[in-house]
Structures are given as C-alpha cells and as structure tokens.
Design a protein around this motif. Structure first.
Motif, PDB file in Angstrom:
ATOM      1  N   ASN A   1       2.031 -37.729 -30.750  1.00 25.42           N
ATOM      2  CA  ASN A   1       1.765 -38.828 -31.692  1.00 25.42           C
ATOM      3  C   ASN A   1       2.859 -38.898 -32.754  1.00 25.42           C
ATOM      4  N   ALA A   2       4.121 -38.779 -32.306  1.00 20.21           N
ATOM      5  CA  ALA A   2       5.225 -38.640 -33.258  1.00 20.21           C
ATOM      6  C   ALA A   2       5.864 -39.977 -33.616  1.00 20.21           C
ATOM      7  N   ILE A   3       5.633 -41.032 -32.824  1.00 23.51           N
ATOM      8  CA  ILE A   3       6.322 -42.293 -33.073  1.00 23.51           C
ATOM      9  C   ILE A   3       5.443 -43.185 -33.941  1.00 23.51           C
ATOM     10  N   GLN A   4       5.930 -43.492 -35.114  1.00 24.13           N
ATOM     11  CA  GLN A   4       5.136 -44.249 -36.083  1.00 24.13           C
ATOM     12  C   GLN A   4       5.728 -45.634 -36.285  1.00 24.13           C
TER      13      GLN A   4
ATOM     14  N   LYS B   1      -4.056 -31.398 -19.917  1.00 21.57           N
ATOM     15  CA  LYS B   1      -4.665 -31.234 -18.595  1.00 21.57           C
ATOM     16  C   LYS B   1      -3.662 -30.586 -17.644  1.00 21.57           C
ATOM     17  N   ARG B   2      -2.447 -31.137 -17.614  1.00 24.82           N
ATOM     18  CA  ARG B   2      -1.445 -30.600 -16.694  1.00 24.82           C
ATOM     19  C   ARG B   2      -1.079 -29.160 -17.066  1.00 24.82           C
ATOM     20  N   SER B   3      -1.010 -28.893 -18.377  1.00 27.44           N
ATOM     21  CA  SER B   3      -0.682 -27.530 -18.794  1.00 27.44           C
ATOM     22  C   SER B   3      -1.735 -26.543 -18.296  1.00 27.44           C
ATOM     23  N   PHE B   4      -3.023 -26.912 -18.426  1.00 22.79           N
ATOM     24  CA  PHE B   4      -4.069 -25.971 -18.002  1.00 22.79           C
ATOM     25  C   PHE B   4      -4.069 -25.817 -16.490  1.00 22.79           C
ATOM     26  N   VAL B   5      -3.839 -26.924 -15.759  1.00 24.91           N
ATOM     27  CA  VAL B   5      -3.773 -26.817 -14.294  1.00 24.91           C
ATOM     28  C   VAL B   5      -2.629 -25.882 -13.899  1.00 24.91           C
ATOM     29  N   ASN B   6      -1.464 -26.072 -14.530  1.00 26.19           N
ATOM     30  CA  ASN B   6      -0.307 -25.235 -14.184  1.00 26.19           C
ATOM     31  C   ASN B   6      -0.520 -23.782 -14.580  1.00 26.19           C
ATOM     32  N   MET B   7      -1.243 -23.576 -15.685  1.00 24.13           N
ATOM     33  CA  MET B   7      -1.444 -22.202 -16.125  1.00 24.13           C
ATOM     34  C   MET B   7      -2.308 -21.433 -15.141  1.00 24.13           C
TER      35      MET B   7
ATOM     36  N   VAL C   1       3.494 -40.075 -16.927  1.00 24.36           N
ATOM     37  CA  VAL C   1       3.788 -41.273 -17.718  1.00 24.36           C
ATOM     38  C   VAL C   1       3.080 -42.481 -17.118  1.00 24.36           C
ATOM     39  N   LYS C   2       3.141 -42.595 -15.781  1.00 19.86           N
ATOM     40  CA  LYS C   2       2.474 -43.727 -15.115  1.00 19.86           C
ATOM     41  C   LYS C   2       0.983 -43.710 -15.390  1.00 19.86           C
ATOM     42  N   GLU C   3       0.393 -42.510 -15.309  1.00 18.15           N
ATOM     43  CA  GLU C   3      -1.051 -42.435 -15.487  1.00 18.15           C
ATOM     44  C   GLU C   3      -1.445 -42.785 -16.920  1.00 18.15           C
ATOM     45  N   VAL C   4      -0.679 -42.240 -17.888  1.00 18.80           N
ATOM     46  CA  VAL C   4      -1.008 -42.508 -19.295  1.00 18.80           C
ATOM     47  C   VAL C   4      -0.874 -43.996 -19.590  1.00 18.80           C
TER      48      VAL C   4
ATOM     49  N   TRP D   1      -6.859 -35.704 -32.052  1.00 15.59           N
ATOM     50  CA  TRP D   1      -5.497 -35.757 -31.509  1.00 15.59           C
ATOM     51  C   TRP D   1      -5.523 -35.496 -29.999  1.00 15.59           C
ATOM     52  N   SER D   2      -6.310 -34.495 -29.576  1.00 18.54           N
ATOM     53  CA  SER D   2      -6.303 -34.152 -28.150  1.00 18.54           C
ATOM     54  C   SER D   2      -7.045 -35.182 -27.323  1.00 18.54           C
ATOM     55  N   LEU D   3      -7.780 -36.105 -27.959  1.00 22.22           N
ATOM     56  CA  LEU D   3      -8.465 -37.141 -27.184  1.00 22.22           C
ATOM     57  C   LEU D   3      -7.554 -38.316 -26.866  1.00 22.22           C
ATOM     58  N   ARG D   4      -6.365 -38.378 -27.480  1.00 22.73           N
ATOM     59  CA  ARG D   4      -5.424 -39.454 -27.120  1.00 22.73           C
ATOM     60  C   ARG D   4      -5.037 -39.284 -25.657  1.00 22.73           C
ATOM     61  N   PRO D   5      -4.940 -40.386 -24.905  1.00 25.80           N
ATOM     62  CA  PRO D   5      -4.650 -40.234 -23.470  1.00 25.80           C
ATOM     63  C   PRO D   5      -3.398 -39.418 -23.181  1.00 25.80           C
ATOM     64  N   ALA D   6      -2.316 -39.646 -23.959  1.00 27.06           N
ATOM     65  CA  ALA D   6      -1.061 -38.934 -23.679  1.00 27.06           C
ATOM     66  C   ALA D   6      -1.217 -37.435 -23.910  1.00 27.06           C
ATOM     67  N   THR D   7      -1.884 -37.075 -25.015  1.00 27.44           N
ATOM     68  CA  THR D   7      -2.069 -35.659 -25.325  1.00 27.44           C
ATOM     69  C   THR D   7      -2.971 -35.009 -24.284  1.00 27.44           C
TER      70      THR D   7
END
Lengths: 382, 180
Positions: B67-70, A73-79, A303-306, A62-68
């Motif tokens: 991954n919520a949109i199916q 990535k942004r969350s860890f940078v901000n943290m 969003v643009k990057e993903v 799941w975490s390997l999906r580009p959006a996730t």
C-alpha cells in the motif's frame, strides 16, 4: 474458527481481543500472578495495550487488501513447500540481516540517510524491547545477595551479574543508550527534512514531521529524567516522570496510525526473493511480444489475479493480458493503437495515417487561429 | 488546479529534451521518469513521449502489496513511499501503460509525478515546459475541450464521423488533474 469469528463484529476486533488476552496472560505469568506489578508503570501498560490493539487493527485491515492477501497467501504456500526449503531460509535470513539489521538499502540511498534511519530504528526497537519487557513485567531484577543481581524472565531466573559490573551497567543504562541513539537520529532527520529541498517536494508536515517531533519529545523528557536523578538529586523527578509518561503514551497511541506503521510492513520484503526473484535483477519470464525477460511466472500470475479481483479488465482481443508484455512493449502498444500503426505502413517515408486522419502541419509552434479560419487562411497560405 | 497534460505523439521529434528536463526536476534525483522511444525503429522514424496518466483508480496502487503508492489531493499519483516500498515490482507489471520505473540499487520504485512541486502551483511540468514541438503541453481544461472540438470538426470536414463506439479514436491523448 468461523464460529469464533461470527461472535465478533469483525476480524480486526477478534484479533485485537485475542492479542490483548495473550498480553494479559503473559503479564500474569511474568509478574507471578500479578504479585509484583510495577504500579508506577500502569500508564505505560494501558498505552501499550492501546498500541497492541491499534497495530492489530491496522495489520488486519492491511492484510485484507487483495494485493497484500495474494502476497501473504503465496508466501505461506511457498513456506510449506519442502522443495523450496533452502530458498525460503536463505531469503528470510538475507532479508532479516540486510534489510532489518543492517538496513543496507537505505545506506545505498545515502550514507547520511542510512545512519539517521539506523539510529532511529534501533533506538526505537531497543526502547520498545525494554519498555514492553518492564511494563508487562516480562523481566525484572531480583537481588540475590548484597552484590549480585539476577535477571528473571517470565518468572524463570536467568543470568546473574555483579551489581556494579559492566554487563549490569549496560543493562541498566539500556534506555539511556537507545535514547541517545534516537536523539541523534531524530536531530539528523529533522536537519535533513528542513534543509533538503528535494524531500520538501512531497513532504507533509503532519505525516513526515509529526513522528519526529513526538520522538524528540519522548527522548528529551526521558533524558531529562536521567539528568534529574543523576546530577540534580532527583529535582522535579516525579513531575518529569509524569510528563515523560504522557509523551510515551502519546507515542504508543500514535504509532499504528502514522508513518511509523511501516515497521510491521517491512518484514514482507522477505517475500520478494522467496516468491518472485531468487536473485536480484534476474528475470525468468520473457515478454510475449519481444521475448525480453522481464519478470517471473509466479509474479505475473499474482498480478493478473489481483487485478482481476479488483475488476481491472486488461485482457486484449487475442486473449493475452497486458501484464504478459514487458513495460516497453506495453508503452509501444498503446502508442501504436493511438497512431494506427499496428498495420504495416505503405512507405517508411510516407506520412503516418493516424486514427484521426489529421496530419499535424509541421513541427513548430501551433498555427495561429487565423489558419483555420477559411476566409483568411486561404489568402495567407496560397 | 484545473490543468491538463495534452500529448500528441505525432508531434514528437525525438529530441529527448523532456527527459533532460525531467532529470533536473526537484526530487527526481537526476533520473528521468518519462520515456522517449521509437514506435518501431525498422519501420519509421516516429518517436513518442510517454508520461504517467495519473489514473483516478491506479492499477499500480491496487497491485501494491505494501500500500505504498499514494494519491495527492490534486489527483497526482506519487512514487511509492520510500518507507513502505518492499521492492517487489508488482506496480511495473500491473500498470497497463508500463510507466513505473524501478531502481534496483536503492530498492524502490519511482514514477512520473507531473513534477509535483511545479504542477501543484499550476506551473507546467518540466517536460511540457521544454518540449520544442508541442508534443507535450500543459493547458487549461477549457483549451483542451476546444482542441478536441476542433479535431472533431476537422474530421467531419473530411467526411469522418465519430460514433458513440469509436469516438475516443478521434481525440488526441490527454490526461491530467481535474480536481475542482
């Protein structure tokens, strides 16, 4: 790290291996070098290890999906950003309390749904805590003297309590309490799923009902055990214990692959106030065309990057991206392109010169085919 | 199911019957999921209806971190599953057509699902079944093909010949579900 990763088939297998090793190591500490493993619970140990592997594999993929990945990535940078410290802490705490402890957003979808979900969620989490604690031997109870029990966590002696005191009763009845919460929650959910016509529209039995049936089997067999040893003098107890063990192992193995997998996803909701909108419904970035605030700079950049990573080419001729415009402007742009309205009209009352140059004759129902047939059409319309 | 939603923006009269019908549809929770808007209110009275294109490879699903949109087996792109949606609104910004709506109160995204309980049985979605000016139609794939062909023929009559580069300009908006 890369060296380590290359000795495994995949990231998922590497992390699964690490997780299993950590669990066994913790079990080794908790049970005093495996000196007091509860062998009755061995099936649960195997089930829990399969559960851990399943969760790890699913989390990694799941975490390997580009959006996730981008969100994490942004969350860890901000943290790590010290200037955002206050915002990070408040957003994590607020999400933990509102979304996970109280589950306010589900109560807003309906009080019945809120109560159902809260009972199931906390019934499950409580049962998980007790089950994993006992099966891996992370905690156990030792008898100090005839009337005092002591809780031993990870081999470290902690609180003492009277064997028949209120606290001890609450702890020993822990699984019964969570089971009752689950029983009521699951029954409420099943009633809603079988009577409400709205949820039936997109409901899939194998996805939405199956976890409820499995949970029901686990709770009922578990409660039957209690009934057996409390009121029936242990009648059929060992058979029931085996059946309960089977249902629990089934549940643990199913958990990472079905609907219940939403549990490890939820904490990411903390990333929304942390990265994108500090206050709900307060937008900071204006639309490129109409200047209405619709989002924040960070979110649009993400969003643009993903989209770029996944080969969505949504760049316009002037170099701007479609996500630079607010949703209303995006809809309008599509229609104006389609209707050839991007250039100014000659007269507001003139018919629209569409791209097709075909004017729609009137707004009624479509004309009969005869109209388009020349020989008949001329007679009828002249 | 081999039906197509066929939109002709020019035909829209702005009566908003489609939105009223959308609110009545099962699982829509009395909130409309489609749009009727003015193209440019100061310039013309032209309105347009707008629904989801039900993309084969939806950008909204691709930008969703949870991954919520199916997508159903019929090809309908569903609203974010309520148990997964974390309410980040990435889908509303990723969608090139600006379709998904967001409910801040319940913290979830909802979007046009072509009235899934109707269209999966080949019944026209609510909006198409009430549109008085046939701006929204739910028609067979073959009928759509013949409508496209007629448009091309009429263009040729008027001396306009679509080329490979701009042929898409000569057909009306259509989208739908083609699983065979």
């Amino acid at each position: 790290m890369q060296q380590l990763e290359r000795s495994f088939y995949s990231k998922a297998s590497m992390y699964s291996f690490i997780v299993v090793m950590i669990l066994i190591f913790l079990m080794w500490i908790g049970t005093g070098q495996f000196s007091h493993v509860d062998i009755m619970l061995f099936g649960y140990v195997i089930g829990s290890l399969v559960f851990a592997i399943g969760i790890t594999v699913r989390m990694v993929s799941w975490s390997l999906r580009p959006a996730t990945q981008q969100m994490l990535k942004r969350s860890f940078v901000n943290m790590r950003n010290r200037k955002r410290k206050k915002r990070n802490i408040t957003s994590i705490l607020k999400t933990a309390v509102d979304n996970i402890v109280l589950q306010k957003f589900i109560f807003k979808r309906g009080i019945y749904r809120g109560i159902t979900h809260w009972l199931i969620a906390w019934g499950c989490l409580g049962s998980f805590a007790i089950t994993f604690g006992l099966t891996f031997g992370w905690m156990h109870f030792s008898l100090i003297d005839a009337e005092t029990y002591q809780m031993v966590v990870m081999g470290i002696p902690t609180i003492k309590m009277a064997a028949d005191g209120f606290l001890a009763q609450m702890i020993f009845e822990g699984l019964n309490i969570t089971a009752m919460m689950l029983l009521f929650g699951v029954l409420m959910a099943l009633i809603r799923r079988s009577t409400n016509k709205d949820v039936k529209v997109t409901q899939r039995p194998e996805f939405d009902l199956m976890p409820l049936y499995i949970l029901l089997a686990v709770t009922v067999t578990g409660l039957v055990l209690t009934v057996s040893y409390k009121f029936l003098g242990g009648w059929m107890h060992n058979y029931m214990a085996l059946i309960h063990q089977i249902t629990v192992v089934l549940f643990l193995v199913y958990f990472p692959f079905g609907k219940l997998f939403h549990l490890p996803i939820r904490p990411m909701a903390a990333g929304v106030p942390m990265n994108y909108q500090e206050e709900v419904q307060v937008d900071t970035r204006g639309c490129r065309r109409c200047n209405t605030p619709y989002s924040s700079d960070d979110q649009i950049a993400d969003v643009k990057e993903v989209l770029g990573l996944q080969s969505f080419d949504l760049q316009l001729a002037d170099g701007s991206y479609l996500s630079d415009y607010c949703p209303a402007c995006r809809r309008r742009m599509r229609v104006m392109k389609q209707l050839n309205l991007e250039s100014s009209l000659e007269s507001p009352y003139a018919p629209i010169q569409t791209m097709t140059d075909v004017q729609v004759p009137g707004f009624g129902s479509p004309r009969a085919d005869a109209y388009y047939d020349n020989s008949k059409g001329e007679k009828e319309n002249d | 199911m081999n039906k197509i939603m066929y939109l002709e923006f020019e035909r829209c009269i702005g009566c908003r019957a489609c939105q009223a019908a959308c609110r009545e549809c099962g699982d829509h929770d009395a909130k409309e999921r489609n749009y009727v808007e003015h193209v440019d209110f100061m310039e013309s009275r032209q309105t347009f209806p707008m629904m989801c294109m039900q993309c084969k490879d939806p950008a909204c699903a691709r930008v969703c971190p949870a991954n919520a949109i199916q997508i159903t087996e019929e090809g309908v792109v569903l609203s974010a599953s309520e148990e997964k949606c974390i309410g980040c609104r990435n889908c509303t910004f990723g969608c090139p057509f600006g379709i998904p709506k967001f409910d801040f109160e319940a913290n979830k995204m909802y979007k046009c699902d072509m009235c899934y309980d109707r269209s999966k049985h080949d019944i026209a979605p609510m909006c198409a079944s009430v549109c008085p000016s046939d701006a929204i139609r739910f028609i067979d794939f073959d009928e759509m093909q013949s409508l496209r062909r007629r448009r091309t023929q009429l263009n040729l009559v008027e001396g306009k010949k679509p080329t490979e580069q701009d042929k898409w300009k000569y057909v009306p908006e259509f989208f739908g579900v083609y699983s065979d």
